[in-house]
Design a protein around this motif. Sequence first.
Motif, PDB file in Angstrom:
ATOM      1  N   LYS A  38       0.795  -1.298  -0.109  1.00 12.77           N
ATOM      2  CA  LYS A  38      -0.077   0.041   0.160  1.00 12.77           C
ATOM      3  C   LYS A  38       0.729   1.257   0.056  1.00 12.77           C
ATOM      4  O   LYS A  38       1.637   1.540   0.786  1.00 12.77           O
ATOM      5  N   PHE A  39       0.809   2.133  -1.083  1.00  9.15           N
ATOM      6  CA  PHE A  39       1.394   3.263  -1.360  1.00  9.15           C
ATOM      7  C   PHE A  39       0.629   4.530  -0.862  1.00  9.15           C
ATOM      8  O   PHE A  39      -0.372   4.674  -1.288  1.00  9.15           O
ATOM      9  N   LEU A  40       1.308   5.527  -0.229  1.00 11.84           N
ATOM     10  CA  LEU A  40       0.716   6.739   0.132  1.00 11.84           C
ATOM     11  C   LEU A  40       1.219   7.657  -0.950  1.00 11.84           C
ATOM     12  O   LEU A  40       2.596   7.964  -0.742  1.00 11.84           O
ATOM     13  N   PHE A  41       0.614   8.501  -1.787  1.00 15.52           N
ATOM     14  CA  PHE A  41       1.296   9.418  -2.621  1.00 15.52           C
ATOM     15  C   PHE A  41       1.058  10.913  -2.209  1.00 15.52           C
ATOM     16  O   PHE A  41      -0.061  11.172  -2.029  1.00 15.52           O
ATOM     17  N   THR A  42       2.301  11.541  -1.995  1.00 15.68           N
ATOM     18  CA  THR A  42       1.912  12.996  -1.338  1.00 15.68           C
ATOM     19  C   THR A  42       2.934  14.116  -2.341  1.00 15.68           C
ATOM     20  O   THR A  42       3.709  13.530  -3.008  1.00 15.68           O
ATOM     21  N   GLU A  85      -1.930  -1.275  -3.803  1.00 11.46           N
ATOM     22  CA  GLU A  85      -2.873  -0.263  -3.480  1.00 11.46           C
ATOM     23  C   GLU A  85      -2.351   1.271  -3.268  1.00 11.46           C
ATOM     24  O   GLU A  85      -1.074   1.342  -2.984  1.00 11.46           O
ATOM     25  N   VAL A  86      -3.095   2.186  -3.707  1.00  9.67           N
ATOM     26  CA  VAL A  86      -2.568   3.555  -3.869  1.00  9.67           C
ATOM     27  C   VAL A  86      -3.619   4.579  -3.075  1.00  9.67           C
ATOM     28  O   VAL A  86      -4.692   4.490  -3.471  1.00  9.67           O
ATOM     29  N   VAL A  87      -3.384   5.476  -2.179  1.00 10.24           N
ATOM     30  CA  VAL A  87      -3.994   6.533  -1.597  1.00 10.24           C
ATOM     31  C   VAL A  87      -3.371   7.545  -1.880  1.00 10.24           C
ATOM     32  O   VAL A  87      -2.208   7.595  -1.805  1.00 10.24           O
ATOM     33  N   PHE A  88      -4.035   8.819  -2.232  1.00  5.12           N
ATOM     34  CA  PHE A  88      -3.468  10.251  -2.349  1.00  5.12           C
ATOM     35  C   PHE A  88      -3.514  11.049  -1.160  1.00  5.12           C
ATOM     36  O   PHE A  88      -4.690  10.612  -0.421  1.00  5.12           O
ATOM     37  N   GLU A  97     -11.618  12.335 -10.094  1.00  3.54           N
ATOM     38  CA  GLU A  97     -12.078  11.792 -11.395  1.00  3.54           C
ATOM     39  C   GLU A  97     -11.127  10.567 -11.945  1.00  3.54           C
ATOM     40  O   GLU A  97     -11.558   9.863 -12.721  1.00  3.54           O
ATOM     41  N   ALA A  98      -9.912  10.421 -11.309  1.00  5.39           N
ATOM     42  CA  ALA A  98      -9.210   9.364 -11.644  1.00  5.39           C
ATOM     43  C   ALA A  98      -9.447   8.184 -11.158  1.00  5.39           C
ATOM     44  O   ALA A  98      -8.907   6.896 -11.366  1.00  5.39           O
ATOM     45  N   GLY A  99     -10.241   8.307  -9.889  1.00  3.60           N
ATOM     46  CA  GLY A  99     -10.793   7.074  -9.142  1.00  3.60           C
ATOM     47  C   GLY A  99      -9.977   6.894  -7.723  1.00  3.60           C
ATOM     48  O   GLY A  99     -10.082   5.659  -7.297  1.00  3.60           O
ATOM     49  N   PHE A 100      -9.035   7.639  -7.426  1.00  3.05           N
ATOM     50  CA  PHE A 100      -8.318   7.339  -6.240  1.00  3.05           C
ATOM     51  C   PHE A 100      -8.967   7.922  -5.132  1.00  3.05           C
ATOM     52  O   PHE A 100      -9.542   9.230  -5.166  1.00  3.05           O
ATOM     53  N   ASP A 101      -8.671   7.280  -3.786  1.00  2.00           N
ATOM     54  CA  ASP A 101      -9.137   7.948  -2.584  1.00  2.00           C
ATOM     55  C   ASP A 101      -7.880   9.088  -2.173  1.00  2.00           C
ATOM     56  O   ASP A 101      -6.784   8.903  -2.700  1.00  2.00           O
ATOM     57  N   ASN A 102      -8.379   9.936  -1.532  1.00  2.00           N
ATOM     58  CA  ASN A 102      -7.791  11.106  -1.260  1.00  2.00           C
ATOM     59  C   ASN A 102      -7.876  11.566   0.262  1.00  2.00           C
ATOM     60  O   ASN A 102      -8.635  12.130   0.730  1.00  2.00           O
ATOM     61  N   ALA A 111      -0.175   2.983   5.003  1.00  2.00           N
ATOM     62  CA  ALA A 111       0.753   2.672   3.980  1.00  2.00           C
ATOM     63  C   ALA A 111       2.169   1.868   4.351  1.00  2.00           C
ATOM     64  O   ALA A 111       2.668   2.093   5.524  1.00  2.00           O
ATOM     65  N   THR A 112       2.411   1.226   3.601  1.00  2.00           N
ATOM     66  CA  THR A 112       3.964   0.469   3.901  1.00  2.00           C
ATOM     67  C   THR A 112       4.817   1.502   3.262  1.00  2.00           C
ATOM     68  O   THR A 112       6.058   1.195   3.679  1.00  2.00           O
ATOM     69  N   SER A 113       4.731   2.194   2.259  1.00  2.00           N
ATOM     70  CA  SER A 113       5.682   3.178   1.784  1.00  2.00           C
ATOM     71  C   SER A 113       5.319   4.406   1.377  1.00  2.00           C
ATOM     72  O   SER A 113       3.812   4.415   1.034  1.00  2.00           O
ATOM     73  N   VAL A 114       5.815   5.696   1.286  1.00  2.00           N
ATOM     74  CA  VAL A 114       5.426   6.602   0.750  1.00  2.00           C
ATOM     75  C   VAL A 114       6.149   6.965  -0.499  1.00  2.00           C
ATOM     76  O   VAL A 114       7.419   6.835  -0.664  1.00  2.00           O
TER      77      VAL A 114
END
Length: 448
Positions: free
Chosen positions: A4-8, A34-37, A50-55, A143-146
């Motif tokens: 699971k990745f967190l995108f910052t 898995e990706v969350v922003f 619109e891209a379908g990602f959780d934020n 998240a396991t990584s950022v």
Amino acid sequence: MKQKFLFTILPTNDLGLLTRSLPVAKELIDRGHEVVFSHPAAVPKKIIEEAGFDNLIPKLPLYEFAFARLTWKKCFSEEFKEDYGGPFRFGYQLIKSLPYRSASWTNEVWDTDHASALTGLLNINFVLAQVDAYIDVIKKSNATSVVDFWNPFACIACRALKIPLITINQGDALPGSNGFIWWKQKPKNVPTVVPILNKVFELYKLNTINTIEEIHVGDLTLVVGMPETDPLRSPHNYQYIGSALWQNPKDKDPIWLHNLPKGMPIIWLYSGNPNYGGRSKIFDSESMLTACFKALEQENIHVVLAMGNHKLPKSVGRVPENFRLVSFVPGLTMARHSNLMIHHGGYGSCQTGLVAGTPSLILPTFSERESNARRIALMGAGEYVTPQFNKKGSVDFDADEIRVKITEILSNPIYVENIKKWNQKLETYGGVKRAVSLIEDFIITDKQ
């Protein structure tokens, strides 16, 4: 192994950094991860949704004040009380975190450090409030990584929590860069935020830094572009990945795109955010719109003006009759339908031209954008108009120079020929697929 990745992403209300993050996120999803922003600004929030990602929105009064539409009803809601302890507690936290101190505004912003001094990072409480907000986000994300895109607060938070950090940035963000204004000698008295940041690092019991660029060196560091677009001094162990550009696969071509006028050049004009609302106007792009209206309104040219979901400022006046004003258009598609792109020099716009095979005329409003513009010109992939700063600190562009350079680019096939050459080299770096493979290899190694 599923991760699971967190995108910052640097919390600014524009699309440049977001467009390089979304294709990486989609590729990770396609490979079963898995990706969350986490992005608080209004326009990026819309694109992420619109891209379908959780934020996961950082809970910070500063962001509520800057990006959300606060109302009295919201301030007295149960949700608001749960998030901030009520309006009075919210007000106290907001006042405490405001950036009361900043460097003197100037037209020449030399590097990331100088830009940070101009935008609030000389205030320790301003920095701490945002770092704490991202610590909370990282914890909530599980998240396991950022994976970070030029957000210093998230990078510090990640280190404080000892979470694996992957960074994806352009060369200007990293040690080994010559800064934004690489064609001049940097003076000795440029303000620095490093002492303030080192106080923050000490509070979190982290090793101090010598330069702000060190913050953006991750456990894995990926560089968009290639040495010609993003030169970095050796030695370093960063990996170039070529282009990373986003176009939502769900976006359909607008009907009008295939009914553009025949027999005349098609120009795509994109300004980015016309007005960031800050004390200085050097980041704002509305001046380039005014100049382009003046330069092109009488020309036998059809201009598609796309606002990137921003509003057209009233100050720019009436849109000329040979312009088509649209809120948003798929970038790569629009570039491929155009004979020329006119833009503000954002990194993503420069990369779009290289990938789509379309020359650029760049009207840079800020030193980092002028850096990009000069590199595109050196590559023979476009031209730029040097910004002129008036007494009010705003940017002006010469309409006559814009017309002359448009004529030169449209009449000379060498620009398209050069772009084809650079496009081929960009592709050798593997793009998004290689970036994600490197991320997966790093995660496997890190777990061993």
